[in-house]
Design a protein around this motif. Structure first.
Motif, PDB file in Angstrom:
ATOM      1  N   ASN A 146       0.708  -1.117   0.015  1.00  0.00           N
ATOM      2  CA  ASN A 146      -0.090  -0.046   0.144  1.00  0.00           C
ATOM      3  C   ASN A 146       0.881   1.277  -0.010  1.00  0.00           C
ATOM      4  N   MET A 147       0.264   2.370  -0.198  1.00  0.00           N
ATOM      5  CA  MET A 147       1.024   3.788  -0.534  1.00  0.00           C
ATOM      6  C   MET A 147       1.979   3.944   0.844  1.00  0.00           C
ATOM      7  N   ALA A 148       1.338   3.925   2.254  1.00  0.00           N
ATOM      8  CA  ALA A 148       1.929   3.997   3.258  1.00  0.00           C
ATOM      9  C   ALA A 148       3.346   3.160   3.533  1.00  0.00           C
ATOM     10  N   ASP A 149       3.148   1.738   2.984  1.00  0.00           N
ATOM     11  CA  ASP A 149       4.288   1.125   3.120  1.00  0.00           C
ATOM     12  C   ASP A 149       5.256   1.376   2.115  1.00  0.00           C
ATOM     13  N   ARG A 150       4.933   1.681   0.908  1.00  0.00           N
ATOM     14  CA  ARG A 150       6.196   2.115  -0.137  1.00  0.00           C
ATOM     15  C   ARG A 150       6.367   3.533   0.357  1.00  0.00           C
ATOM     16  N   ALA A 151       5.476   4.583   0.642  1.00  0.00           N
ATOM     17  CA  ALA A 151       6.190   5.742   1.196  1.00  0.00           C
ATOM     18  C   ALA A 151       6.933   6.637   0.213  1.00  0.00           C
ATOM     19  N   LEU A 152       8.104   6.998   0.376  1.00  0.00           N
ATOM     20  CA  LEU A 152       8.890   7.909  -0.608  1.00  0.00           C
ATOM     21  C   LEU A 152       9.377   6.937  -1.937  1.00  0.00           C
ATOM     22  N   LEU A 153       9.348   5.596  -1.681  1.00  0.00           N
ATOM     23  CA  LEU A 153       9.636   4.835  -2.777  1.00  0.00           C
ATOM     24  C   LEU A 153       8.765   5.239  -3.978  1.00  0.00           C
ATOM     25  N   ASN A 154       7.396   5.369  -3.785  1.00  0.00           N
ATOM     26  CA  ASN A 154       6.423   5.990  -4.714  1.00  0.00           C
ATOM     27  C   ASN A 154       6.859   7.164  -5.249  1.00  0.00           C
ATOM     28  N   ASP A 155       7.590   8.055  -4.802  1.00  0.00           N
ATOM     29  CA  ASP A 155       8.046   9.321  -5.454  1.00  0.00           C
ATOM     30  C   ASP A 155       9.337   9.002  -6.337  1.00  0.00           C
ATOM     31  N   MET A 156      10.076   7.976  -5.975  1.00  0.00           N
ATOM     32  CA  MET A 156      11.468   7.802  -6.599  1.00  0.00           C
ATOM     33  C   MET A 156      11.020   6.782  -7.655  1.00  0.00           C
ATOM     34  N   TRP A 157      10.257   5.633  -7.494  1.00  0.00           N
ATOM     35  CA  TRP A 157      10.257   4.720  -8.394  1.00  0.00           C
ATOM     36  C   TRP A 157       8.807   4.272  -8.952  1.00  0.00           C
ATOM     37  N   GLY A 158       7.651   4.967  -8.465  1.00  0.00           N
ATOM     38  CA  GLY A 158       6.357   4.742  -9.158  1.00  0.00           C
ATOM     39  C   GLY A 158       5.900   3.444  -8.054  1.00  0.00           C
ATOM     40  N   PRO A 159       4.902   2.898  -8.280  1.00  0.00           N
ATOM     41  CA  PRO A 159       4.275   1.787  -7.747  1.00  0.00           C
ATOM     42  C   PRO A 159       4.911   0.449  -7.723  1.00  0.00           C
ATOM     43  N   GLY A 160       5.966   0.293  -8.614  1.00  0.00           N
ATOM     44  CA  GLY A 160       6.694  -0.900  -8.465  1.00  0.00           C
ATOM     45  C   GLY A 160       6.013  -2.239  -8.735  1.00  0.00           C
ATOM     46  N   LEU A 161       5.964  -3.282  -7.978  1.00  0.00           N
ATOM     47  CA  LEU A 161       5.482  -4.542  -8.147  1.00  0.00           C
ATOM     48  C   LEU A 161       3.819  -4.371  -8.135  1.00  0.00           C
ATOM     49  N   ASN A 162       3.463  -3.438  -7.760  1.00  0.00           N
ATOM     50  CA  ASN A 162       1.963  -3.402  -7.698  1.00  0.00           C
ATOM     51  C   ASN A 162       1.223  -3.227  -9.074  1.00  0.00           C
ATOM     52  N   ARG A 163       2.032  -2.806 -10.062  1.00  0.00           N
ATOM     53  CA  ARG A 163       1.793  -2.747 -11.359  1.00  0.00           C
ATOM     54  C   ARG A 163       1.951  -4.042 -11.900  1.00  0.00           C
ATOM     55  N   SER A 164       2.912  -4.933 -11.358  1.00  0.00           N
ATOM     56  CA  SER A 164       3.113  -6.221 -12.097  1.00  0.00           C
ATOM     57  C   SER A 164       3.322  -7.182 -11.156  1.00  0.00           C
TER      58      SER A 164
END
Length: 290
Positions: free
Chosen positions: A84-102
């Protein structure tokens, strides 16, 4: 923002490694192996037939086989497929949704599928120590050395090495068993580790530590074959006829003699039928399994 498509490059060899500042000796009884983020998702950013990834896989498979034979714990990191967004936190800003997308690409690549006695840690941040029981596990096991391989070199592998160093765990970065965004970033990782937080070693250096208990591996066989023929590793085809590469009967007989010390017995005729690396390794695995 997302990971870019990654080009292949030639895996650095031990001769190209920087000079280490420390003289730590690798001690199998004090070590654990960390296979870092070798998930289908992260590997998929390289070309499907990337020579770099094929080399990487062969090296990590060899390291894992060695560690299993020596009773060295094997630990994986793998990002969860639902974050979820809270778990990824700043990773969202740097890399986007990551594995959530695939999420279908969450598994570790087939060549390195974890076994039932391996440990797989959820990976939440660059360092494998963050939000994980890794440090506690190592202390419980009495291990103060961590052998690091996998992807990506300048992100998770490097941060894990730095974090290990700051927790008084000696990191051994396997310089020819990591892959990165580019050769420049790969070399930067090796230089930083060698001069600031650990020791850079080769796959052969780790595997050769236990001289009294020889381990026959595919990467070791490849290295031996390359000494007999005039071909670079990146251009070598494991399905190509070795005779066409220049391997002769004297080389084959020397290999047969060498393999006897591993308890592997072959005749010349056994090997002459289909002389390729992949075919010979299949025969060797069958003998070892028996």
């Amino acid at each position: 923002m997302a990971i870019p498509s990654l080009s292949t490059y030639s895996m650095p060899s031990a001769e190209q490694f920087p000079t280490n500042k420390v003289t730590w000796a690798f001690e199998p009884e004090k070590a654990a192996l960390l296979i870092h983020d070798m998930q289908e998702y992260f590997v998929s950013f390289y070309d499907k037939d990337s020579a770099l990834i094929q080399t990487l896989l062969s090296k990590i498979v060899a390291l894992k086989q060695f560690c299993e034979a020596q009773g060295i714990p094997v630990i994986y990191t793998a990002q969860p497929k639902e974050q979820n967004m809270a778990d990824r936190a700043l990773l969202n800003d740097m890399w986007g949704p990551g594995l959530n997308r695939s999420p279908e690409l969450q598994k570790v690549v087939a060549e390195l599928t974890p076994k039932s006695n391996d440990t797989v840690l959820d990976k939440w941040r660059y360092s494998a120590f963050q939000r994980s029981p890794l440090e506690h596990m190592l202390k419980e096991l009495g291990k103060d050395q961590l052998v690091i391989c996998g992807i990506y070199g300048h992100i998770g592998c490097l941060m894990t090495a730095v974090d290990a160093f700051m927790r008084d765990v000696k990191p051994f970065m396997v310089g020819d068993a990591i892959a990165d965004f580019s050769l420049e970033e790969h070399e930067m990782v090796l230089k930083y580790v060698a001069t600031r937080c650990g020791k850079v070693v080769s796959t052969a250096e780790i595997i050769g530590t236990v001289a009294t208990q020889p381990i026959l591996t595919k990467v070791g066989l490849l290295s031996q074959l390359l000494t007999f023929i005039d071909e670079e590793e990146d251009a070598f085809d494991p399905d190509e006829n070795l005779i066409d590469y220049g391997l002769d009967s004297v080389h084959i007989m020397s290999l047969i003699t060498e393999w006897r010390k591993y308890g592997i017995e072959f005749t010349f005729i056994d090997l002459a039928d289909e002389p390729s690396l992949n075919r010979w390794w299949a025969l060797i695995e069958a003998k070892m399994g028996a």
